[in-house]
Write a protein that holds these residues in place. Structure first.
Motif, short mmCIF file in Angstrom:
data_model
loop_
_atom_site.label_atom_id
_atom_site.label_comp_id
_atom_site.label_asym_id
_atom_site.label_seq_id
_atom_site.Cartn_x
_atom_site.Cartn_y
_atom_site.Cartn_z
N TYR A 199 0.82 -1.21 0.00
CA TYR A 199 0.00 0.00 0.00
C TYR A 199 0.86 1.26 0.00
CZ TYR A 199 -4.62 -2.11 0.62
OH TYR A 199 -5.80 -2.79 0.42
N LEU A 200 1.72 1.40 1.00
CA LEU A 200 2.50 2.62 1.13
C LEU A 200 3.46 2.86 -0.04
CD1 LEU A 200 3.28 2.91 4.94
CD2 LEU A 200 1.80 4.35 3.55
N PRO A 201 4.24 1.86 -0.50
CA PRO A 201 5.10 2.14 -1.66
C PRO A 201 4.33 2.54 -2.92
CG PRO A 201 5.84 0.16 -0.53
CD PRO A 201 4.52 0.53 0.08
N MET A 202 3.20 1.89 -3.17
CA MET A 202 2.45 2.22 -4.38
C MET A 202 1.76 3.57 -4.28
SD MET A 202 0.79 -1.50 -5.30
CE MET A 202 -0.12 -0.84 -6.69
N ALA A 203 1.34 3.95 -3.08
CA ALA A 203 0.65 5.23 -2.90
C ALA A 203 1.61 6.37 -2.55
CB ALA A 203 -0.40 5.11 -1.80
N MET A 204 2.90 6.08 -2.36
CA MET A 204 3.84 7.09 -1.91
C MET A 204 3.94 8.31 -2.83
SD MET A 204 5.69 7.95 0.56
CE MET A 204 5.72 6.41 1.49
N PRO A 205 3.94 8.17 -4.17
CA PRO A 205 4.00 9.39 -4.99
C PRO A 205 2.86 10.36 -4.73
CG PRO A 205 4.50 7.47 -6.32
CD PRO A 205 4.04 6.95 -5.00
N GLN A 206 1.65 9.85 -4.60
CA GLN A 206 0.53 10.75 -4.36
C GLN A 206 0.53 11.29 -2.93
OE1 GLN A 206 -2.70 9.33 -6.46
NE2 GLN A 206 -4.04 11.08 -6.13
N ILE A 207 0.99 10.49 -1.96
CA ILE A 207 1.10 10.99 -0.59
C ILE A 207 2.11 12.14 -0.54
CG2 ILE A 207 1.84 10.41 1.74
CD1 ILE A 207 0.77 7.59 1.27
N LEU A 208 3.24 11.98 -1.21
CA LEU A 208 4.24 13.04 -1.23
C LEU A 208 3.73 14.28 -1.95
CD1 LEU A 208 7.49 10.98 -1.90
CD2 LEU A 208 6.77 12.05 0.23
N PHE A 262 11.28 29.42 -1.05
CA PHE A 262 12.05 28.78 -2.11
C PHE A 262 12.93 27.66 -1.55
CE2 PHE A 262 15.97 28.48 -4.58
CZ PHE A 262 15.47 28.18 -5.84
N VAL A 263 13.62 27.93 -0.46
CA VAL A 263 14.50 26.92 0.14
C VAL A 263 13.68 25.72 0.62
CG1 VAL A 263 16.05 26.46 2.06
CG2 VAL A 263 16.29 28.58 0.76
N VAL A 264 12.55 25.97 1.26
CA VAL A 264 11.73 24.87 1.80
C VAL A 264 11.16 24.01 0.67
CG1 VAL A 264 9.62 24.34 3.06
CG2 VAL A 264 11.21 26.03 3.96
N LEU A 270 13.87 17.75 -3.35
CA LEU A 270 15.03 16.87 -3.24
C LEU A 270 14.72 15.64 -2.40
CD1 LEU A 270 17.90 19.49 -2.78
CD2 LEU A 270 17.36 18.17 -4.83
N ILE A 271 14.00 15.84 -1.30
CA ILE A 271 13.62 14.70 -0.45
C ILE A 271 12.70 13.75 -1.23
CG2 ILE A 271 12.34 14.05 1.62
CD1 ILE A 271 13.31 16.67 2.89
#
Length: 284
Positions: A199-208, A262-264, A270-271
Motif C-alpha cells: 500500500y505505502l510504496p504504491m501510494a507514496m508518490p501521491q502521498i508526497l 524557495f528553500v523549503v 530533493l527529499i
C-alpha cells in the motif's frame, strides 16, 4: 592473363580491411534542466532590475515600492543585529511543527479511509466540508481554547495542513492496482505486510504530492497567524513595520518569505526524489 606481380596487389587489397572514416562526434547539447534554470534566473534578474531602477529613477513611488538595494541593506542590518535568524527560525519552527502534526494525523486517517468503510463513512463528510473552507476562520476559536502564543499558531497550521494530506493519501490508497495486492495475498502476506510493502510504496508518490501541497499552505497559514496575532516572527515583524509606515521593513519581510519558501520547497523536492529513487518519475 594477369601475371603474378599484378595479382598480388589485388589479393592484398581484398584481404586488407576497409578503412572507414571516423564518425563525427555529436555536438554537445545543453541540458533542458540547465536551460530552465537559466531562464528562471534571467527572469528574476530582469524583475529585480526593473524594481531597482524603476524606484531609483522615479518611475515608481519610492515610499510605496522602495529600491531593492535598500531592502537588501535592511535585511543585512537585521541579520547582523540578530533579528532575521530569530524571526525566520520562529516562523520555520511553527510551520514545520504544525505541518508534521498534520502529516502524522492525516496520513493514517487517509489510509484508514481507503481501507475501512466505517472510517470513510465518518471522515468523508468532515473532509468534504473542511477542505474548501477557509481554515483561518477558526483562529479566534483556537485562541480561546488554547492561548495567544505558539500553541494556537501551531494547531492552526496543523489544521490547515490536515485536509490536503488526508485527501491526497485517500486518493492514492484508494486508486491502487488490485493485482499486486491480490498477488501478495496469494503468497500469504498479512495485513501489516500489505500496508508496509504494498500500500505505502504504491501510494507514496501521491502521498508526497499531498505533502508538497500542504507545506506551502502551512507556510502561508503561519505568516497570516503571525500577522493577526503579533509577536516575533516574519509575519509579526511585517505587520509591526506596516503600523509604523516602514515600507522598507515590509518589503524586507516579503523578500525573506520568498527566500524561505524557495528553500523549503526545493528541499522537499530533493527529499521526494530521494525517497522515490526507485520510481519511474525519478528516471524521467
Amino acid at each position: 592473363m594477369m601475371n603474378m606481380a599484378q595479382a598480388r596487389p589485388l589479393a592484398d587489397a581484398r584481404k586488407s580491411p576497409v578503412q572507414k572514416a571516423p564518425a563525427p562526434r555529436p555536438a554537445r547539447s545543453i541540458s533542458p534542466q540547465v536551460v530552465d534554470i537559466g531562464v528562471q534566473v534571467a527572469v528574476v534578474v530582469v524583475l529585480a532590475g526593473i524594481w531597482e531602477f524603476g524606484a531609483r529613477f522615479g518611475a515608481l513611488n519610492p515610499f510605496l515600492l522602495p529600491p531593492l538595494s535598500m531592502v537588501l541593506v535592511r535585511i543585512w542590518e537585521d541579520l547582523i543585529a540578530g533579528t532575521v535568524p530569530v524571526d525566520l527560525g520562529l516562523t520555520l519552527y511553527r510551520a514545520l511543527t504544525g505541518f508534521a502534526i498534520g502529516a502524522v494525523i492525516g496520513i493514517p486517517v487517509g489510509i484508514l479511509m481507503a481501507r475501512s468503510a466505517v472510517v470513510r463513512w465518518f471522515f468523508d463528510p468532515l473532509v468534504s466540508i473542511g477542505f474548501p473552507m477557509p481554515k483561518i476562520a477558526f483562529l479566534p476559536i483556537f485562541i480561546l481554547w488554547f492561548d495567544i502564543y505558539d500553541t494556537s499558531k501551531i494547531i492552526m497550521v496543523a489544521f490547515s495542513c490536515f485536509f490536503p494530506i488526508v485527501a491526497a493519501t485517500y486518493a492514492g490508497c484508494s486508486s491502487l492496482d488490485k493485482w499486486p495486492i491480490w498477488s501478495a495475498r496469494c503468497f500469504g502476506a498479512k495485513e501489516r505486510e500489505l500496508l508496509w510493502e504494498v500500500y505505502l510504496p504504491m501510494a507514496m508518490p501521491q502521498i508526497l504530492t499531498g505533502l508538497q501541497v500542504a507545506l506551502p499552505v502551512g507556510m502561508i497559514t503561519t505568516i497570516v497567524t503571525e500577522m493577526l496575532m503579533g509577536g516575533r516572527g516574519v509575519g509579526g515583524a511585517m505587520i509591526m513595520a506596516g503600523r509604523f509606515a516602514d515600507s522598507v521593513g515590509v518589503f524586507a519581510g516579503i523578500v525573506q518569505i520568498i527566500l524561505l519558501g524557495f528553500v523549503v520547497v526545493k528541499s522537499v523536492e530533493l527529499i521526494r526524489r530521494r525517497i522515490l529513487i526507485w520510481h519511474p518519475e525519478s528516471r524521467r
